[in-house]
Design a protein around this motif. Sequence first.
Motif, PDB file in Angstrom:
ATOM      1  N   ASP A 204       0.822  -1.173  -0.022  1.00 32.26           N
ATOM      2  CA  ASP A 204      -0.202  -0.039   0.045  1.00 32.26           C
ATOM      3  C   ASP A 204       0.809   1.139  -0.039  1.00 32.26           C
ATOM      4  O   ASP A 204       0.489   2.295  -0.574  1.00 32.26           O
ATOM      5  N   ASP A 205       2.101   1.131   0.726  1.00 39.40           N
ATOM      6  CA  ASP A 205       2.965   2.375   0.695  1.00 39.40           C
ATOM      7  C   ASP A 205       3.485   2.416  -0.562  1.00 39.40           C
ATOM      8  O   ASP A 205       3.338   3.780  -1.093  1.00 39.40           O
ATOM      9  N   ARG A 206       3.906   1.368  -1.295  1.00 39.58           N
ATOM     10  CA  ARG A 206       4.475   1.583  -2.642  1.00 39.58           C
ATOM     11  C   ARG A 206       3.543   2.009  -3.825  1.00 39.58           C
ATOM     12  O   ARG A 206       3.719   2.987  -4.575  1.00 39.58           O
ATOM     13  N   ARG A 207       2.178   1.592  -3.704  1.00 43.72           N
ATOM     14  CA  ARG A 207       1.223   2.072  -4.151  1.00 43.72           C
ATOM     15  C   ARG A 207       0.943   3.647  -4.158  1.00 43.72           C
ATOM     16  O   ARG A 207       0.619   4.174  -5.249  1.00 43.72           O
ATOM     17  N   SER A 208       0.822   4.219  -2.789  1.00 45.36           N
ATOM     18  CA  SER A 208       0.682   5.626  -2.770  1.00 45.36           C
ATOM     19  C   SER A 208       1.798   6.400  -3.511  1.00 45.36           C
ATOM     20  O   SER A 208       1.547   7.540  -3.889  1.00 45.36           O
ATOM     21  N   GLY A 209       2.959   5.910  -3.678  1.00 48.55           N
ATOM     22  CA  GLY A 209       3.845   6.720  -4.569  1.00 48.55           C
ATOM     23  C   GLY A 209       3.545   6.784  -5.747  1.00 48.55           C
ATOM     24  O   GLY A 209       3.852   7.920  -6.296  1.00 48.55           O
ATOM     25  N   TRP A 210       3.142   5.670  -6.387  1.00 49.71           N
ATOM     26  CA  TRP A 210       2.609   5.673  -7.873  1.00 49.71           C
ATOM     27  C   TRP A 210       1.512   6.630  -7.997  1.00 49.71           C
ATOM     28  O   TRP A 210       1.292   7.474  -8.847  1.00 49.71           O
ATOM     29  N   GLY A 211       0.474   6.604  -7.152  1.00 49.92           N
ATOM     30  CA  GLY A 211      -0.853   7.761  -6.833  1.00 49.92           C
ATOM     31  C   GLY A 211      -0.425   9.135  -7.063  1.00 49.92           C
ATOM     32  O   GLY A 211      -0.908  10.086  -7.613  1.00 49.92           O
ATOM     33  N   ASP A 212       0.947   9.373  -6.137  1.00 48.75           N
ATOM     34  CA  ASP A 212       1.401  10.672  -6.063  1.00 48.75           C
ATOM     35  C   ASP A 212       1.861  11.335  -7.379  1.00 48.75           C
ATOM     36  O   ASP A 212       1.632  12.600  -7.580  1.00 48.75           O
ATOM     37  N   ALA A 213       2.506  10.394  -8.118  1.00 42.23           N
ATOM     38  CA  ALA A 213       3.070  10.833  -9.135  1.00 42.23           C
ATOM     39  C   ALA A 213       2.137  10.993 -10.313  1.00 42.23           C
ATOM     40  O   ALA A 213       2.237  11.915 -11.410  1.00 42.23           O
ATOM     41  N   MET A 214       1.041  10.141 -10.407  1.00 40.43           N
ATOM     42  CA  MET A 214       0.039  10.290 -11.351  1.00 40.43           C
ATOM     43  C   MET A 214      -1.077  11.485 -11.162  1.00 40.43           C
ATOM     44  O   MET A 214      -1.277  12.136 -11.914  1.00 40.43           O
ATOM     45  N   ARG A 215      -1.362  11.678  -9.902  1.00 40.70           N
ATOM     46  CA  ARG A 215      -1.988  12.987  -9.604  1.00 40.70           C
ATOM     47  C   ARG A 215      -1.342  14.204 -10.105  1.00 40.70           C
ATOM     48  O   ARG A 215      -1.822  15.068 -10.557  1.00 40.70           O
ATOM     49  N   GLU A 216      -0.286  13.999  -9.812  1.00 45.02           N
ATOM     50  CA  GLU A 216       0.879  15.174 -10.232  1.00 45.02           C
ATOM     51  C   GLU A 216       0.605  15.277 -11.721  1.00 45.02           C
ATOM     52  O   GLU A 216       0.887  16.589 -12.169  1.00 45.02           O
ATOM     53  N   ALA A 217       0.646  14.374 -12.371  1.00 45.62           N
ATOM     54  CA  ALA A 217       0.388  14.302 -13.919  1.00 45.62           C
ATOM     55  C   ALA A 217      -0.781  14.594 -14.356  1.00 45.62           C
ATOM     56  O   ALA A 217      -1.114  14.490 -15.666  1.00 45.62           O
ATOM     57  N   GLY A 218      -1.872  14.837 -13.453  1.00 46.31           N
ATOM     58  CA  GLY A 218      -3.097  15.264 -13.997  1.00 46.31           C
ATOM     59  C   GLY A 218      -4.343  14.092 -13.939  1.00 46.31           C
ATOM     60  O   GLY A 218      -5.086  14.243 -14.530  1.00 46.31           O
ATOM     61  N   ILE A 219      -3.794  12.943 -13.471  1.00 49.81           N
ATOM     62  CA  ILE A 219      -4.721  11.623 -13.373  1.00 49.81           C
ATOM     63  C   ILE A 219      -5.735  11.923 -12.276  1.00 49.81           C
ATOM     64  O   ILE A 219      -5.260  12.032 -11.375  1.00 49.81           O
ATOM     65  N   SER A 220      -7.178  11.615 -12.452  1.00 45.84           N
ATOM     66  CA  SER A 220      -7.997  11.709 -11.536  1.00 45.84           C
ATOM     67  C   SER A 220      -8.014  10.662 -10.712  1.00 45.84           C
ATOM     68  O   SER A 220      -7.568   9.423 -11.095  1.00 45.84           O
ATOM     69  N   ASP A 221      -8.650  10.452  -9.326  1.00 47.94           N
ATOM     70  CA  ASP A 221      -8.499   9.414  -8.716  1.00 47.94           C
ATOM     71  C   ASP A 221      -9.550   8.324  -9.412  1.00 47.94           C
ATOM     72  O   ASP A 221      -9.291   7.120  -9.075  1.00 47.94           O
ATOM     73  N   VAL A 222     -10.624   8.618 -10.109  1.00 44.21           N
ATOM     74  CA  VAL A 222     -11.490   7.684 -10.650  1.00 44.21           C
ATOM     75  C   VAL A 222     -10.664   7.126 -11.686  1.00 44.21           C
ATOM     76  O   VAL A 222     -10.735   5.827 -11.988  1.00 44.21           O
ATOM     77  N   GLU A 223      -9.743   7.872 -12.566  1.00 48.87           N
ATOM     78  CA  GLU A 223      -8.967   7.093 -13.384  1.00 48.87           C
ATOM     79  C   GLU A 223      -7.915   6.206 -12.675  1.00 48.87           C
ATOM     80  O   GLU A 223      -7.706   5.013 -13.222  1.00 48.87           O
ATOM     81  N   LEU A 224      -7.266   6.624 -11.470  1.00 52.39           N
ATOM     82  CA  LEU A 224      -6.671   5.906 -10.722  1.00 52.39           C
ATOM     83  C   LEU A 224      -6.859   4.484 -10.314  1.00 52.39           C
ATOM     84  O   LEU A 224      -6.499   3.241 -10.670  1.00 52.39           O
ATOM     85  N   ASP A 225      -8.104   4.408  -9.881  1.00 58.17           N
ATOM     86  CA  ASP A 225      -8.832   3.354  -9.718  1.00 58.17           C
ATOM     87  C   ASP A 225      -8.881   2.242 -10.489  1.00 58.17           C
ATOM     88  O   ASP A 225      -8.766   1.083 -10.504  1.00 58.17           O
ATOM     89  N   ASP A 226      -9.202   2.655 -11.934  1.00 56.07           N
ATOM     90  CA  ASP A 226      -9.285   2.072 -13.021  1.00 56.07           C
ATOM     91  C   ASP A 226      -7.896   1.271 -13.511  1.00 56.07           C
ATOM     92  O   ASP A 226      -7.618   0.342 -14.458  1.00 56.07           O
ATOM     93  N   LEU A 227      -6.846   1.848 -13.007  1.00 52.72           N
ATOM     94  CA  LEU A 227      -5.508   1.556 -13.614  1.00 52.72           C
ATOM     95  C   LEU A 227      -4.818   0.503 -12.825  1.00 52.72           C
ATOM     96  O   LEU A 227      -3.563   0.242 -12.983  1.00 52.72           O
ATOM     97  N   VAL A 228      -5.531  -0.012 -11.684  1.00 56.98           N
ATOM     98  CA  VAL A 228      -4.654  -0.732 -10.680  1.00 56.98           C
ATOM     99  C   VAL A 228      -4.874  -2.346 -11.297  1.00 56.98           C
ATOM    100  O   VAL A 228      -5.993  -2.851 -11.545  1.00 56.98           O
ATOM    101  N   ILE A 229      -3.693  -2.870 -11.059  1.00 53.00           N
ATOM    102  CA  ILE A 229      -3.894  -4.499 -11.316  1.00 53.00           C
ATOM    103  C   ILE A 229      -3.440  -5.017 -10.165  1.00 53.00           C
ATOM    104  O   ILE A 229      -2.379  -4.690  -9.522  1.00 53.00           O
ATOM    105  N   LEU A 230      -4.067  -6.221  -9.522  1.00 57.34           N
ATOM    106  CA  LEU A 230      -3.709  -6.809  -8.497  1.00 57.34           C
ATOM    107  C   LEU A 230      -3.289  -8.162  -8.671  1.00 57.34           C
ATOM    108  O   LEU A 230      -4.054  -8.898  -9.382  1.00 57.34           O
ATOM    109  N   ALA A 231      -2.252  -8.643  -7.951  1.00 53.78           N
ATOM    110  CA  ALA A 231      -1.701 -10.106  -8.065  1.00 53.78           C
ATOM    111  C   ALA A 231      -0.987 -10.626  -6.716  1.00 53.78           C
ATOM    112  O   ALA A 231      -0.286  -9.476  -6.497  1.00 53.78           O
ATOM    113  N   ALA A 232      -0.840 -11.796  -6.530  1.00 51.71           N
ATOM    114  CA  ALA A 232      -0.041 -12.238  -5.616  1.00 51.71           C
ATOM    115  C   ALA A 232       1.601 -12.289  -6.069  1.00 51.71           C
ATOM    116  O   ALA A 232       1.840 -11.990  -7.151  1.00 51.71           O
ATOM    117  N   GLU A 233       2.412 -12.188  -4.981  1.00 52.48           N
ATOM    118  CA  GLU A 233       3.830 -12.125  -5.302  1.00 52.48           C
ATOM    119  C   GLU A 233       4.200 -13.660  -6.111  1.00 52.48           C
ATOM    120  O   GLU A 233       5.050 -14.275  -5.519  1.00 52.48           O
TER     121      GLU A 233
END
Length: 354
Positions: A204-233
Amino acid sequence: MSHMPTVDDVARVALVSRQTVSNVINSPEVVRPETRARVEDAIAQLGYRPNASARRLRSQKSSTIGIRLSPMSDGISGSVLDQFLHALTEGAHTRGIRVLLFTADDDAAELEQIKRLRDDRDCDAFVLTSTWHGDARTRTLLDEKIPFVTFGRPWGDDDMNDPQHHWVDVDGRAGVRAAAEHLTAGGRRRISYLGWPSPSSTGDDRRSGWGDAMREAGISDVELDDLVILAAEDVSAARAAVASYLDAHDDVDGIVCASDSLALGAIMAASAAGRDEIPVTGFDNTPVARAVGLTSVEQRLGLVAEGVLDLLLGATGSDIALGAPIPGEAHRLVTPELVVRRSLGLVGDDAPAG
């Protein structure tokens, strides 16, 4: 001098008695500053090193740090703790401190081992790894008054502003942000994040770093949710998740991953889908990342080990003396480094490989 320098040699050069040299080594506060300085100069000049075994007998301390040897891991990222262990052992050796490895099947067994090693005076302090939110090991060691430092932050109330124990960690948020910013700087906009399902404190900490950069680039929270892919290690799980995602999303132009294992799965999926142009970044800078030319985040484990030893011993100390945790001084947060490589869809990237 052909033989190893002795206390007598130091005494002769410093023009003091043998007992004065011993006092400087073991109880420097009882020696006058000018005399102490003369003895310390002689020690440095001769390269004298006090006998570690004798010092341990006198002080009733083992000068030893205990750390659990983690179970063998088949994962690509399993090499991270091995690298840390090597760095810690090498750093401890330069300070005259030994590292004792022990095994344990689970956290409860680890605590039993720690208590036994403490009671038998085999170890003066311990290093815990792989911390998680609600980690019961830290509370137990605090209650038992056993000195320890963790590689990994507490992920809870016991944190930067209200520390109950000492810890060192890597700023994963900053590392993943740097990876995402590297892609946005190259003109990428639809950058997915491939990470582990929540709750995962590190993930979750690492994901927040991606979110910081994407919001800075003008991506909305709604768009962010749609860009997340989850998988086990797991490489196969990551490959399947990314393949499914790319089937339904043809506008993805970058993937930032929480680990090199996930990144390798993403690369395979993108290649199979005919999307080799999608740049992928990993985290941990494992040997696999170096071998395939994957841009990845280097945790700088040498600095992590150095931070652990500084907290246990002091910046120049060679004796375990862990003080009370003070806000701002009880932790070290290491800023990782993005290692950019020319490969895997990074067309036109002129950064040097390796």
